[in-house]
Structure formats: C-alpha cells, structure tokens
Design a protein around this motif. Structure first.
Motif, PDB file in Angstrom:
ATOM      1  N   ILE A  48       0.796  -1.221   0.000  1.00 17.37           N
ATOM      2  CA  ILE A  48       0.000   0.000   0.000  1.00 17.37           C
ATOM      3  C   ILE A  48       0.837   1.283   0.000  1.00 17.37           C
ATOM      4  O   ILE A  48       0.352   2.327  -0.436  1.00 17.37           O
ATOM      5  CB  ILE A  48      -0.987   0.030   1.177  1.00 17.37           C
ATOM      6  CG1 ILE A  48      -0.253  -0.088   2.518  1.00 17.37           C
ATOM      7  CG2 ILE A  48      -2.031  -1.072   1.022  1.00 17.37           C
ATOM      8  CD1 ILE A  48      -1.163   0.121   3.714  1.00 17.37           C
ATOM      9  N   SER A  49       2.063   1.211   0.458  1.00 19.07           N
ATOM     10  CA  SER A  49       2.883   2.421   0.465  1.00 19.07           C
ATOM     11  C   SER A  49       4.338   2.041   0.675  1.00 19.07           C
ATOM     12  O   SER A  49       4.636   1.031   1.313  1.00 19.07           O
ATOM     13  CB  SER A  49       2.434   3.371   1.578  1.00 19.07           C
ATOM     14  OG  SER A  49       3.164   4.580   1.529  1.00 19.07           O
ATOM     15  N   TYR A  59       5.415   6.164  -2.591  1.00 17.04           N
ATOM     16  CA  TYR A  59       4.342   5.585  -3.387  1.00 17.04           C
ATOM     17  C   TYR A  59       3.134   5.304  -2.484  1.00 17.04           C
ATOM     18  O   TYR A  59       3.310   4.910  -1.319  1.00 17.04           O
ATOM     19  CB  TYR A  59       4.802   4.269  -4.026  1.00 17.04           C
ATOM     20  CG  TYR A  59       3.662   3.432  -4.566  1.00 17.04           C
ATOM     21  CD1 TYR A  59       3.111   2.421  -3.791  1.00 17.04           C
ATOM     22  CD2 TYR A  59       3.131   3.679  -5.824  1.00 17.04           C
ATOM     23  CE1 TYR A  59       2.062   1.660  -4.263  1.00 17.04           C
ATOM     24  CE2 TYR A  59       2.080   2.918  -6.305  1.00 17.04           C
ATOM     25  CZ  TYR A  59       1.550   1.913  -5.520  1.00 17.04           C
ATOM     26  OH  TYR A  59       0.499   1.171  -5.994  1.00 17.04           O
ATOM     27  N   TYR A  60       1.941   5.506  -3.027  1.00 25.99           N
ATOM     28  CA  TYR A  60       0.701   5.114  -2.373  1.00 25.99           C
ATOM     29  C   TYR A  60      -0.182   4.362  -3.352  1.00 25.99           C
ATOM     30  O   TYR A  60      -0.340   4.770  -4.507  1.00 25.99           O
ATOM     31  CB  TYR A  60      -0.089   6.331  -1.868  1.00 25.99           C
ATOM     32  CG  TYR A  60       0.592   7.129  -0.800  1.00 25.99           C
ATOM     33  CD1 TYR A  60       1.174   8.363  -1.095  1.00 25.99           C
ATOM     34  CD2 TYR A  60       0.656   6.674   0.511  1.00 25.99           C
ATOM     35  CE1 TYR A  60       1.806   9.114  -0.131  1.00 25.99           C
ATOM     36  CE2 TYR A  60       1.294   7.420   1.498  1.00 25.99           C
ATOM     37  CZ  TYR A  60       1.873   8.633   1.165  1.00 25.99           C
ATOM     38  OH  TYR A  60       2.500   9.369   2.132  1.00 25.99           O
ATOM     39  N   LYS A  61      -0.752   3.294  -2.870  1.00 21.76           N
ATOM     40  CA  LYS A  61      -1.787   2.607  -3.656  1.00 21.76           C
ATOM     41  C   LYS A  61      -3.002   3.527  -3.727  1.00 21.76           C
ATOM     42  O   LYS A  61      -3.293   4.271  -2.765  1.00 21.76           O
ATOM     43  CB  LYS A  61      -2.143   1.284  -2.973  1.00 21.76           C
ATOM     44  CG  LYS A  61      -3.050   0.372  -3.773  1.00 21.76           C
ATOM     45  CD  LYS A  61      -3.243  -0.929  -3.039  1.00 21.76           C
ATOM     46  CE  LYS A  61      -4.212  -1.840  -3.796  1.00 21.76           C
ATOM     47  NZ  LYS A  61      -3.637  -2.298  -5.083  1.00 21.76           N
ATOM     48  N   VAL A  64      -5.530   4.071  -0.834  1.00 30.97           N
ATOM     49  CA  VAL A  64      -5.168   4.765   0.413  1.00 30.97           C
ATOM     50  C   VAL A  64      -4.674   6.183   0.161  1.00 30.97           C
ATOM     51  O   VAL A  64      -4.456   6.947   1.111  1.00 30.97           O
ATOM     52  CB  VAL A  64      -4.105   3.990   1.216  1.00 30.97           C
ATOM     53  CG1 VAL A  64      -4.561   2.555   1.467  1.00 30.97           C
ATOM     54  CG2 VAL A  64      -2.743   4.022   0.547  1.00 30.97           C
ATOM     55  N   LYS A  65      -4.521   6.534  -1.092  1.00 31.16           N
ATOM     56  CA  LYS A  65      -3.998   7.862  -1.444  1.00 31.16           C
ATOM     57  C   LYS A  65      -4.913   8.946  -0.906  1.00 31.16           C
ATOM     58  O   LYS A  65      -6.134   8.868  -1.037  1.00 31.16           O
ATOM     59  CB  LYS A  65      -3.862   7.963  -2.964  1.00 31.16           C
ATOM     60  CG  LYS A  65      -2.960   9.068  -3.448  1.00 31.16           C
ATOM     61  CD  LYS A  65      -2.782   8.991  -4.966  1.00 31.16           C
ATOM     62  CE  LYS A  65      -2.027   7.754  -5.389  1.00 31.16           C
ATOM     63  NZ  LYS A  65      -1.780   7.728  -6.853  1.00 31.16           N
ATOM     64  N   PHE A  68      -3.723   8.076   3.789  1.00 26.96           N
ATOM     65  CA  PHE A  68      -2.569   7.551   4.515  1.00 26.96           C
ATOM     66  C   PHE A  68      -1.333   8.373   4.161  1.00 26.96           C
ATOM     67  O   PHE A  68      -1.185   8.834   3.022  1.00 26.96           O
ATOM     68  CB  PHE A  68      -2.297   6.088   4.133  1.00 26.96           C
ATOM     69  CG  PHE A  68      -3.325   5.097   4.613  1.00 26.96           C
ATOM     70  CD1 PHE A  68      -4.528   5.502   5.169  1.00 26.96           C
ATOM     71  CD2 PHE A  68      -3.070   3.735   4.510  1.00 26.96           C
ATOM     72  CE1 PHE A  68      -5.472   4.584   5.601  1.00 26.96           C
ATOM     73  CE2 PHE A  68      -3.993   2.800   4.941  1.00 26.96           C
ATOM     74  CZ  PHE A  68      -5.191   3.232   5.476  1.00 26.96           C
ATOM     75  N   THR A  69      -0.444   8.521   5.127  1.00 22.68           N
ATOM     76  CA  THR A  69       0.809   9.234   4.913  1.00 22.68           C
ATOM     77  C   THR A  69       1.951   8.421   5.491  1.00 22.68           C
ATOM     78  O   THR A  69       1.927   8.074   6.674  1.00 22.68           O
ATOM     79  CB  THR A  69       0.784  10.619   5.574  1.00 22.68           C
ATOM     80  OG1 THR A  69      -0.316  11.373   5.066  1.00 22.68           O
ATOM     81  CG2 THR A  69       2.084  11.367   5.287  1.00 22.68           C
ATOM     82  N   ILE A  70       2.930   8.127   4.651  1.00 25.82           N
ATOM     83  CA  ILE A  70       4.123   7.418   5.109  1.00 25.82           C
ATOM     84  C   ILE A  70       5.220   8.437   5.390  1.00 25.82           C
ATOM     85  O   ILE A  70       5.341   9.445   4.673  1.00 25.82           O
ATOM     86  CB  ILE A  70       4.580   6.370   4.070  1.00 25.82           C
ATOM     87  CG1 ILE A  70       5.611   5.417   4.667  1.00 25.82           C
ATOM     88  CG2 ILE A  70       5.108   7.047   2.805  1.00 25.82           C
ATOM     89  CD1 ILE A  70       5.917   4.222   3.756  1.00 25.82           C
ATOM     90  N   LEU A  81       3.261   5.052   9.438  1.00 22.31           N
ATOM     91  CA  LEU A  81       2.140   5.113   8.508  1.00 22.31           C
ATOM     92  C   LEU A  81       0.980   5.750   9.252  1.00 22.31           C
ATOM     93  O   LEU A  81       0.369   5.115  10.123  1.00 22.31           O
ATOM     94  CB  LEU A  81       1.758   3.727   7.992  1.00 22.31           C
ATOM     95  CG  LEU A  81       0.683   3.728   6.898  1.00 22.31           C
ATOM     96  CD1 LEU A  81       1.256   4.345   5.610  1.00 22.31           C
ATOM     97  CD2 LEU A  81       0.179   2.316   6.622  1.00 22.31           C
TER      98      LEU A  81
END
Length: 128
Positions: A48-49, A59-61, A64-65, A68-70, A81
């Motif tokens: 997912i990221s 990268y984000y799937k 989840v874009k 979510f924040t990595i 995450l």
C-alpha cells in the motif's frame, strides 16, 4: 540479522485514525527502503505504500492515497504510517517489509518476497 517490529494497531471506528510504526532490531532502517503491506481476511497481501531510504520517493496505492501518509525518521530509525479517515475495508493485518536493494517507485511498488525481511504484523480493525 535485520528484524522488523510493527506497533500501533488497534480497533478504531470508521473515520478514525491510527499511526503505525515500524522499527528495526539488528540494523538501522536508514539503510533500507521500507514498504507497508496489508493482508485482509481471505485476500492476498497487498503493498500500500513505500518510502525510499533517502526519503525522496514515496508511493501510495490508489485505495489509500489522500488518507494515509508514510514518513520516516532516520535518526530514530522508524518508519510511520499515519492512517486517517479509516474505512471498514482497511481492516487487515499490517506489515512492514524490506530487502536489500528493494526499490520504491513513485508510480509502483515492487513485490516483496516471503523470504525478505518482515515484521510480525499488527492488527487494524475498523468497525463501529
């Protein structure tokens, strides 16, 4: 030998937030690209990221874009995450993973083999 440890999972209501952490034992995460993966009940594991070791590629799937924040703190040797606006379909066991020279691209996230470095997983349940 690198070992990854996830934490931060739990039960949250739809629309809620959680922050997962991934730390390393035996080496420093700053040498590695790190990916977050999840496996929902009855489904395949999905990436997912990911974030590159130099923090210059993320990268984000699509699923989840925007929610979510990595991020990573290479001083603390931890990758996070941040998960906001959680949905019931986000319910899964979440894993962080990596391997030597495993890349992260802004447009895609390569598969990571079962023999790579994985954490034990942390359960995230989104339910009212």
């Amino acid at each position: 030998q690198l070992r990854l440890v996830e934490s931060g999972g739990g039960l949250v209501q739809p629309g809620g937030s959680l922050r997962l952490s991934c730390a390393a034992v035996g080496s420093s995460l700053r040498h590695f690209t790190i990916g977050w993966f999840r496996r929902a009940p009855g489904k395949e594991r999905e990436g997912i990221s990911c974030v590159s070791k130099d923090d210059d590629t993320i990268y984000y799937k699509d699923s989840v874009k925007g929610r979510f924040t990595i991020s990573r703190d290479n001083v603390k040797g931890t990758v996070y995450l941040q998960m906001n606006s959680l949905k019931p379909e986000d319910t899964a066991v979440y894993y962080c993973g990596t391997d030597w020279s495993w890349p992260c691209y802004s447009s895609s996230m390569p598969l990571l083999s079962d023999s790579a470095y994985w954490g034990q997983g942390t359960q995230v349940t989104v339910s009212s």
